[in-house]
Design a protein around this motif. Structure first.
Motif, short mmCIF file in Angstrom:
data_model
loop_
_atom_site.label_atom_id
_atom_site.label_comp_id
_atom_site.label_asym_id
_atom_site.label_seq_id
_atom_site.Cartn_x
_atom_site.Cartn_y
_atom_site.Cartn_z
N ARG A 1 0.91 -1.30 0.21
CA ARG A 1 -0.05 -0.07 0.07
C ARG A 1 0.79 1.28 0.22
N ARG A 2 1.96 1.41 0.80
CA ARG A 2 3.08 2.43 0.75
C ARG A 2 3.32 2.65 -0.86
N ASN A 3 3.46 1.57 -1.38
CA ASN A 3 3.87 1.69 -2.77
C ASN A 3 2.89 2.00 -3.95
N LYS A 4 1.63 2.71 -3.17
CA LYS A 4 0.63 3.18 -4.00
C LYS A 4 -0.05 1.84 -4.94
N GLN A 5 0.02 0.74 -4.26
CA GLN A 5 -0.73 -0.49 -4.95
C GLN A 5 -1.68 -1.14 -3.86
N ILE A 6 -2.36 -1.75 -4.52
CA ILE A 6 -3.47 -2.68 -3.47
C ILE A 6 -3.29 -4.16 -3.40
N PRO A 7 -3.13 -4.77 -2.41
CA PRO A 7 -2.79 -6.26 -2.57
C PRO A 7 -4.39 -6.79 -2.86
N ALA A 8 -4.14 -7.87 -3.57
CA ALA A 8 -5.43 -8.61 -3.98
C ALA A 8 -5.15 -10.37 -4.32
N VAL A 9 -6.31 -11.01 -4.22
CA VAL A 9 -6.10 -12.38 -4.28
C VAL A 9 -7.10 -12.70 -5.46
N ILE A 10 -6.75 -13.41 -6.37
CA ILE A 10 -7.64 -13.79 -7.51
C ILE A 10 -8.00 -15.54 -7.22
N TYR A 11 -9.29 -15.72 -7.28
CA TYR A 11 -9.78 -17.17 -6.89
C TYR A 11 -10.53 -17.73 -8.12
N GLY A 12 -10.55 -18.85 -8.17
CA GLY A 12 -11.63 -19.32 -9.24
C GLY A 12 -11.15 -20.43 -10.12
N HIS A 13 -11.99 -21.16 -10.80
CA HIS A 13 -11.81 -22.31 -11.63
C HIS A 13 -10.85 -23.32 -11.17
N GLY A 14 -10.98 -23.64 -9.64
CA GLY A 14 -10.24 -24.71 -9.32
C GLY A 14 -8.65 -24.58 -9.17
N GLU A 15 -8.18 -23.35 -9.44
CA GLU A 15 -6.74 -23.09 -9.36
C GLU A 15 -6.49 -22.38 -7.90
N ALA A 16 -5.12 -22.68 -7.94
CA ALA A 16 -4.52 -22.16 -6.65
C ALA A 16 -4.62 -20.69 -6.63
N PRO A 17 -5.32 -20.00 -5.36
CA PRO A 17 -5.15 -18.63 -5.41
C PRO A 17 -3.90 -17.74 -5.84
N LYS A 18 -4.10 -16.67 -6.52
CA LYS A 18 -2.97 -15.79 -7.24
C LYS A 18 -2.85 -14.63 -6.35
N HIS A 19 -1.97 -14.35 -5.70
CA HIS A 19 -1.68 -13.13 -5.22
C HIS A 19 -1.04 -12.22 -5.87
N VAL A 20 -1.74 -10.85 -5.90
CA VAL A 20 -1.18 -9.92 -7.01
C VAL A 20 -1.12 -8.56 -6.06
N ALA A 21 -0.59 -7.38 -6.62
CA ALA A 21 -0.56 -6.13 -6.41
C ALA A 21 -1.22 -5.16 -7.38
N VAL A 22 -2.14 -4.40 -7.31
CA VAL A 22 -2.78 -3.68 -8.34
C VAL A 22 -2.71 -2.20 -8.21
#
Length: 196
Positions: free
Chosen positions: A23-44
């Motif tokens: 968040r200090r880097n002006k990004q928002i942490p997020a997680v992508i779920y779905g389609h039976g795949e492992a969750p994907k952690h991203v910064a947007v």
């Protein structure tokens, strides 16, 4: 609904400290779920995502650096309780043509019958199933001329083509209440004056 294109990058470090650094880097942490795949952690990218989230059920094309593109919709948004800034987002991965269930805001239009009646929004949203790439932003129902005691049920809310109702069809969405009169208090005051 057109899709919003945002850039993102994979996150490899997790936890509160890592989220704060994101968040200090002006990004928002997020997680992508779905389609039976492992969750994907991203910064947007923070500002662009915050603006995109102003549209309910926005369809987002995430261009993830070094990992391709993911089509997602927001499922849960966590906000700072004081600053009201977006702290974290859970995304649901979707595919074109796939049906998903989402909550859609219900808006009213038109004027109630004369007499100072009040409109109560019992449900602010209804659940609908629709194609992920054609999610309605909002549903509008007419309350033109409705009298006190009238109600609008979920099955009465007009739905766009290709959208089906998930909420119980007989659930009350809107109801018209009679305005509360101030007269009883005035009559009581007159009665007290007569006794004196």
């Amino acid at each position: 609904m057109s899709e919003v294109k945002l850039s993102a990058e994979l996150r490899t470090v997790f936890g509160k400290g890592a989220a704060r650094a994101t968040r200090r880097n002006k990004q928002i942490p997020a997680v992508i779920y779905g389609h039976g795949e492992a969750p994907k952690h991203v910064a947007v990218e923070g500002h662009a995502l915050t603006m995109a989230l102003k549209t309910p059920n926005v369809l987002i094309s995430l261009d993830i650096a070094g990992d391709g593109t993911e089509l997602v919709i927001p499922k849960a948004v966590q906000k700072d309780p004081i600053k009201r800034t977006v702290d974290h987002v859970d995304f649901l991965a979707v595919k074109k043509g796939e049906k998903v269930t989402v909550e859609v805001p219900v808006h009213s239009e038109g004027d109630l019958a004369a007499g100072g009646n009040l409109l109560e929004h019992v449900l602010a949203t209804v659940s609908v199933e629709a194609e992920a790439t054609h999610l309605p932003e909002a549903l509008t129902v007419s309350v033109e001329g409705l009298e006190a005691g009238a109600s609008v049920l979920a099955k009465d809310v007009p739905l766009p083509s290709g959208v089906s109702l998930v909420t119980d069809a007989d659930a009350v969405v809107l109801q018209v209440l009679a305005a509360q009169a101030e007269e009883p208090a005035a009559e009581a005051a007159e009665g007290e004056g007569a006794e004196a």
